[in-house]
Write an enzyme that holds these catalytic residues in place. Structure first.
Site, short mmCIF file in Angstrom:
data_model
loop_
_atom_site.label_atom_id
_atom_site.label_comp_id
_atom_site.label_asym_id
_atom_site.label_seq_id
_atom_site.Cartn_x
_atom_site.Cartn_y
_atom_site.Cartn_z
N GLY A 21 7.12 -2.10 5.89
CA GLY A 21 8.51 -2.51 5.77
C GLY A 21 9.47 -1.68 6.59
N GLU B 47 0.84 -1.19 0.00
CA GLU B 47 0.00 0.00 0.00
C GLU B 47 0.88 1.24 0.00
OE1 GLU B 47 -4.02 -1.73 1.97
OE2 GLU B 47 -2.64 -0.82 3.38
N LEU C 34 10.63 5.69 18.19
CA LEU C 34 11.09 5.48 19.57
C LEU C 34 9.97 4.85 20.41
CD1 LEU C 34 13.66 6.01 21.18
CD2 LEU C 34 12.69 8.19 21.89
N CYS D 273 1.48 -2.33 14.97
CA CYS D 273 1.55 -2.02 13.53
C CYS D 273 0.96 -3.14 12.66
CB CYS D 273 3.00 -1.75 13.13
SG CYS D 273 3.17 -1.28 11.41
N CYS E 11 3.69 8.51 0.57
CA CYS E 11 4.20 7.61 1.61
C CYS E 11 4.36 6.25 0.94
CB CYS E 11 3.22 7.54 2.77
SG CYS E 11 3.68 6.28 3.99
N CYS F 85 -0.73 6.02 9.67
CA CYS F 85 0.46 5.31 10.13
C CYS F 85 0.10 3.99 10.78
CB CYS F 85 1.19 6.11 11.20
SG CYS F 85 1.80 7.66 10.61
N CYS G 94 6.38 -5.20 15.43
CA CYS G 94 5.88 -4.20 16.40
C CYS G 94 4.41 -4.49 16.71
CB CYS G 94 6.03 -2.79 15.85
SG CYS G 94 7.75 -2.32 15.54
N CYS H 24 6.58 -7.17 6.81
CA CYS H 24 7.66 -6.63 7.64
C CYS H 24 7.99 -7.67 8.70
CB CYS H 24 7.21 -5.34 8.30
SG CYS H 24 8.48 -4.55 9.31
N1 SAH Z 1 9.62 0.38 9.80
C1 SAH Z 1 9.73 1.79 9.83
C2 SAH Z 1 8.78 2.53 8.90
C3 SAH Z 1 7.35 2.09 8.85
S1 SAH Z 1 6.24 2.59 10.09
C4 SAH Z 1 9.61 2.29 11.24
O1 SAH Z 1 9.41 1.49 12.14
O2 SAH Z 1 9.78 3.47 11.47
C5 SAH Z 1 5.98 4.30 9.99
C6 SAH Z 1 5.58 4.89 11.34
O3 SAH Z 1 4.25 4.52 11.72
C7 SAH Z 1 6.49 4.39 12.44
O4 SAH Z 1 6.86 5.41 13.30
C8 SAH Z 1 5.57 3.40 13.14
O5 SAH Z 1 6.00 3.12 14.42
C9 SAH Z 1 4.24 4.13 13.06
N2 SAH Z 1 3.11 3.28 13.41
C10 SAH Z 1 2.99 1.95 13.28
N3 SAH Z 1 1.80 1.52 13.74
C11 SAH Z 1 1.15 2.61 14.18
C12 SAH Z 1 -0.15 2.82 14.74
N4 SAH Z 1 -1.00 1.82 14.97
N5 SAH Z 1 -0.49 4.09 15.05
C13 SAH Z 1 0.35 5.13 14.81
N6 SAH Z 1 1.57 4.98 14.27
C14 SAH Z 1 1.97 3.73 13.96
#
Ligand code: SAH
Length: 342
Positions: free
Chosen positions: A158, A91, A214, A118, A104, A332, A115, A111
């Site tokens: 990713g 996407e 972070l 995510c 974006c 995000c 996390c 991935c």
């Molecule tokens: N793998 C990379 C880039 C992809 S995620 C990374 O970890 O940074 C892009 C951003 O979206 C990251 O900061 C991620 O932590 C955030 N993100 C993921 N899940 C989210 C959620 N449910 N709500 C808000 N931000 C989220």
């Protein structure tokens, strides 16, 4: 077969010379691929049939098509489901901001970072995207919206630093003045913190913005929601960040999603301020977005404001990310590699 749209200008020259064609043809062909963004040889009207035939023997284009497009009713955001040659999908999102049209893009199918919050990681990791597949996401969005993309965030599905070489080459080509000529200063790469690659990226000294996910102000909490934190501990991550700033002179962004009752207390804000005190950094606060697999809720507006104020009082620069496209799961952490019923 090799993909012609994976080649940088310098590589294309080499390949053109190898076929016995003159060097200037590389400029014409690069222009077709990366400025006019065609996805086939036939449209290259000023390139001879003979040259095209030679190229077709050796190269093809990375195939990518828009499988589905969703437009937000809340704002101008559009989400694209893009399908590649092997049937895999990612996407990509188009976001209209005052400062420019932003794409974006995804860097991997799925991935492996795991996390908790995510969506992109819930089905695991499938494969890296090629350079051309990353470029194509931007070219397809531009064609569909008829708008020029001026800013790019590598924040789709990713972990870009796990696909380091392809991502770096993507940056090189998207920045090429003979192609899209997108300034590196208008590109943000977001990582969950793959420490050795932060050093590698720093040494390349590119004027991109590095964003670090972070999301917690201490090791224990970070480990609870981000498995990668067990491998690369917070002090080591912060050391790599300091190295990045010293080497490139670029301000870092720390992304911090606010999850109600988990990382949004006064104490969390104070710990975060201590952690980032004196660093050349911005904190980007992101109220967490809903995903069906995780039991998380965004912090309340008043808690977000309180958190932001504590940071400000301690001299830490913080901005609140305005979430766009949440009604189409384009915000995000909501991007996936499968089609969910909307
Ligand atoms: N793998 C990379 C880039 C992809 S995620 C990374 O970890 O940074 C892009 C951003 O979206 C990251 O900061 C991620 O932590 C955030 N993100 C993921 N899940 C989210 C959620 N449910 N709500 C808000 N931000 C989220």
């Amino acid at each position: 077969m090799r993909k012609i749209d994976d080649l940088s200008f310098e590589e294309l020259i080499e390949e053109i010379l190898k076929t016995g064609e003159p060097k200037f043809k590389a400029s014409q062909i690069f222009d077709w691929i990366h400025k006019k963004t065609v996805d086939n040889f036939d449209e290259m009207s000023n390139v001879s049939q003979k040259t095209k035939a030679k190229l077709k023997d050796e190269f093809e284009f990375a195939k990518a098509d828009i499988l589905l497009k969703l437009a937000s009713k809340l704002d101008d955001t559009k989400k694209y489901v893009i399908k590649f040659e092997d049937g895999n999908i990612v996407e990509s999102v188009y976001l209209k901001y005052k400062f420019g049209n932003t794409a974006c893009i995804s860097s991997q199918v799925g991935c492996k970072m795991g996390c908790y919050f995510c969506a992109s990681t819930k089905k695991g990791y499938i494969r890296n995207l090629s350079t051309a597949e990353m470029l194509r996401q931007i070219y397809l969005i531009q064609k569909d919206t008829k708008e020029k993309i001026s800013n790019v965030v590598i924040m789709g599905s990713g972990e870009p630093l796990e696909n380091f070489d392809n991502v770096i080459k993507f940056l090189h080509i998207i920045n090429d003045e003979r192609g899209q000529n997108i300034s590196l200063r208008k590109i943000t790469l977001s990582t969950c913190g793959i420490v050795p690659y932060i050093y590698k990226l720093a040494d390349l000294n590119l004027p991109i913005t590095l964003a670090i996910s972070l999301h917690a102000s201490n090791q224990e909490k970070r480990e609870q929601i981000m498995p990668i934190a067990k491998k690369y501990k917070l002090p080591d991550l912060l050391k790599a960040c300091d190295y990045y700033v010293e080497t490139t002179g670029r301000r870092l962004t720390f992304e911090y999603i606010l999850i109600e009752g988990f990382n949004d207390s006064t104490e969390d804000a104070e710990n975060l301020s201590k952690l980032l005190k004196g660093k050349l950094a911005n904190v980007n606060l992101i109220p967490c977005n809903y995903i069906k697999e995780a039991d998380i809720k965004p912090s309340s507006d008043s808690d977000i404001m309180k958190f932001k104020k504590i940071l400000a009082d301690k001299g830490i620069n913080a901005t609140l990310r305005r979430e766009l496209g949440s009604d189409i799961n384009a915000a995000c952490g909501q991007l996936r590699n499968d089609l969910l019923k909307m």
